[in-house]
Scaffold this active site. Structure first.
Site, PDB file in Angstrom:
ATOM      1  N   ASP A  89       0.825  -1.212   0.000  1.00 58.97           N
ATOM      2  CA  ASP A  89       0.000   0.000   0.000  1.00 58.97           C
ATOM      3  C   ASP A  89       0.853   1.253   0.000  1.00 58.97           C
ATOM      4  O   ASP A  89       1.519   1.562   0.982  1.00 58.97           O
ATOM      5  CB  ASP A  89      -0.914  -0.006   1.227  1.00 58.97           C
ATOM      6  CG  ASP A  89      -1.921   1.138   1.206  1.00 58.97           C
ATOM      7  OD1 ASP A  89      -2.122   1.725   0.127  1.00 58.97           O
ATOM      8  OD2 ASP A  89      -2.496   1.437   2.259  1.00 58.97           O
ATOM      9  N   ASP A 113      -2.211   5.778  -6.095  1.00 64.78           N
ATOM     10  CA  ASP A 113      -2.519   4.957  -4.933  1.00 64.78           C
ATOM     11  C   ASP A 113      -2.743   3.503  -5.312  1.00 64.78           C
ATOM     12  O   ASP A 113      -3.712   3.174  -5.995  1.00 64.78           O
ATOM     13  CB  ASP A 113      -3.768   5.517  -4.245  1.00 64.78           C
ATOM     14  CG  ASP A 113      -4.159   4.745  -3.006  1.00 64.78           C
ATOM     15  OD1 ASP A 113      -3.248   4.215  -2.327  1.00 64.78           O
ATOM     16  OD2 ASP A 113      -5.360   4.671  -2.707  1.00 64.78           O
TER      17      ASP A 113
END
Length: 409
Positions: free
Chosen positions: A98, A279
């Site tokens: 992430d 992202d």
């Protein structure tokens, strides 16, 4: 107490300095990652996951702090998983990669195993992700939920004295053990700390202070391949040159891997130059409400309100789709018509119909100039381009891959 430090910061520091416990590498180190679609509770609402993630971003802004959110919903839906060793001897944990958060933690499924390198900080840690959470908060002097420990990434890359969150409770992480947070340092949440680095003598450097990410598109429920590269790039994973753009200095996006870009569909500008983020934890391409309205009008798409929440196009309209172009720095990154649709072989897994074509561009929920971000370039974008996160020079880079123009969807 010392300032919180993300794994990315400590990793890059350890890659560029040495002491007896740290092996310095003069070439990049790669860590394989695998793409995984999980269906523990039946069909997956990927858009719902993205909306929950975005809500957590908004919530963090109103509380005056940034908060990272991982690639999860009620049980992880779509994510890339890295096998990471913690402790000595190391226990291997499957962690979600992430770039939108900086907390690295374990214990959601496989429990944390303390070893000779495990040192309690006597600090509680808790992060609410909107679509999932973990907590290591306790009220006894016996159970400690944050540790300084040794982390092993890839072949031979060992980082000592890294802050690790240890979950005593968690929700939304079936099938994975936690998060490998690779976001900027200011996304580190709660009391995660790192021991002082002045005890390690400065001796050497690596080629680049960067982490690079390669994703292979998912077109089936089977696991797909990807790669993290620490300390440089892997030229076998991209074509042409890597072009860089600076991290934006404007707004909330500046706290993340935020950039400036504009978007055109064919010859029509649907989003003027503005700020947003890159992202890995967001599945779709999210754009401002007014930009999506222009995109929907230009493509002739209709909204599937009852089931998936995604835009759909007929076969005839799909055949007429034009490129969706992202203008970043001096470069244009084009999503072909095939790259703009959800893999048709996976329609049933999102509750959709096999006969319908779903688009991967969706609504961020606010009009341009009125939200935290005007776009999020999520997995749907990143699976088509090699991405480079350069901490030393505060920039993000992109390059084409063999999958940029693929027709796998």
């Amino acid at each position: 107490m010392f300032p919180a430090a993300s794994l990315l910061t400590v990793l890059l520091l350890a890659l560029s300095i040495t002491g007896s416990p740290v092996e310095v590498r003069n070439s990049p180190v790669t860590l394989p990652i695998v793409g995984r679609l999980n269906f523990f509770n039946g069909n997956v609402s990927l858009l719902q996951h993205d909306k929950a993630r975005l809500a957590a971003f908004r919530d963090s802004s109103t509380r005056g702090r940034t908060i990272g959110t991982p690639v999860t919903n009620s049980d992880i839906a779509l994510g890339y998983i890295a096998a990471v060793g913690v402790g000595s001897p190391p226990t291997t944990y499957n962690l979600v990669v992430d770039t939108g958060s900086s907390n690295t933690w374990v214990g959601a499924n496989a429990k944390y195993v303390a070893t000779k390198t495990s040192v309690s900080t006597h600090q509680p840690v808790e992060v609410d992700y909107g679509s999932g959470f973990f907590s290591g908060m306790t009220y006894t002097s016996i159970m400690r939920t944050e540790y300084i420990d040794t982390v092993t990434l890839g072949s031979g890359l060992t980082i000592t004295k890294q802050s690790i969150g240890v979950a005593s409770t968690s929700s939304g992480f079936t099938g994975v053990d936690g998060i490998l947070g690779l976001g900027p340092v200011n996304l580190t949440e709660s009391s995660l700390t790192n021991l002082p680095t002045t005890t390690i003598r400065l001796q050497g450097t690596i080629p680049q202070h960067v982490i690079s990410v390669f994703f292979e598109p998912s077109s089936s429920q089977a696991e797909t391949k990807g790669e993290l590269t620490f300390g440089g790039t892997d030229a076998t994973k991209y074509t042409g040159d890597i072009a860089y753009t600076p991290i934006t200095t404007s707004g909330f996006a500046s706290s993340y891997w935020g950039i400036n870009e504009s978007i055109t569909y064919g010859s029509t500008t649907i989003l003027s130059s503005t700020t947003g983020i890159v992202d890995t934890g967001t599945t779709f391409l999210l754009i401002a409400t007014d930009a999506l309205a222009k995109y929907q009008s230009a493509t002739g798409a209709t909204l599937d309100e009852k089931v998936t929440g995604l835009l759909t196009v007929s076969s005839a309209k799909y055949s007429a789709l034009k490129n969706l172009d992202f203008h970043i720095g001096n470069e244009i990154y084009s999503l072909t018509p095939n790259a703009q649709i959800w893999p048709r072989s996976l329609n049933s897994y999102i509750g959709g119909s096999n006969s319908i074509i779903y688009l991967v561009v969706s609504d961020i929920g606010t009009y341009s100039g009125h939200g935290l971000f005007d776009f999020i370039n999520g997995y749907a974008f990143l699976q088509r381009f090699y991405s480079v996160y350069d901490t030393a020079n505060s920039r993000v880079g992109f390059a084409k891959t063999s999958f940029t123009d693929a027709t796998t969807n």
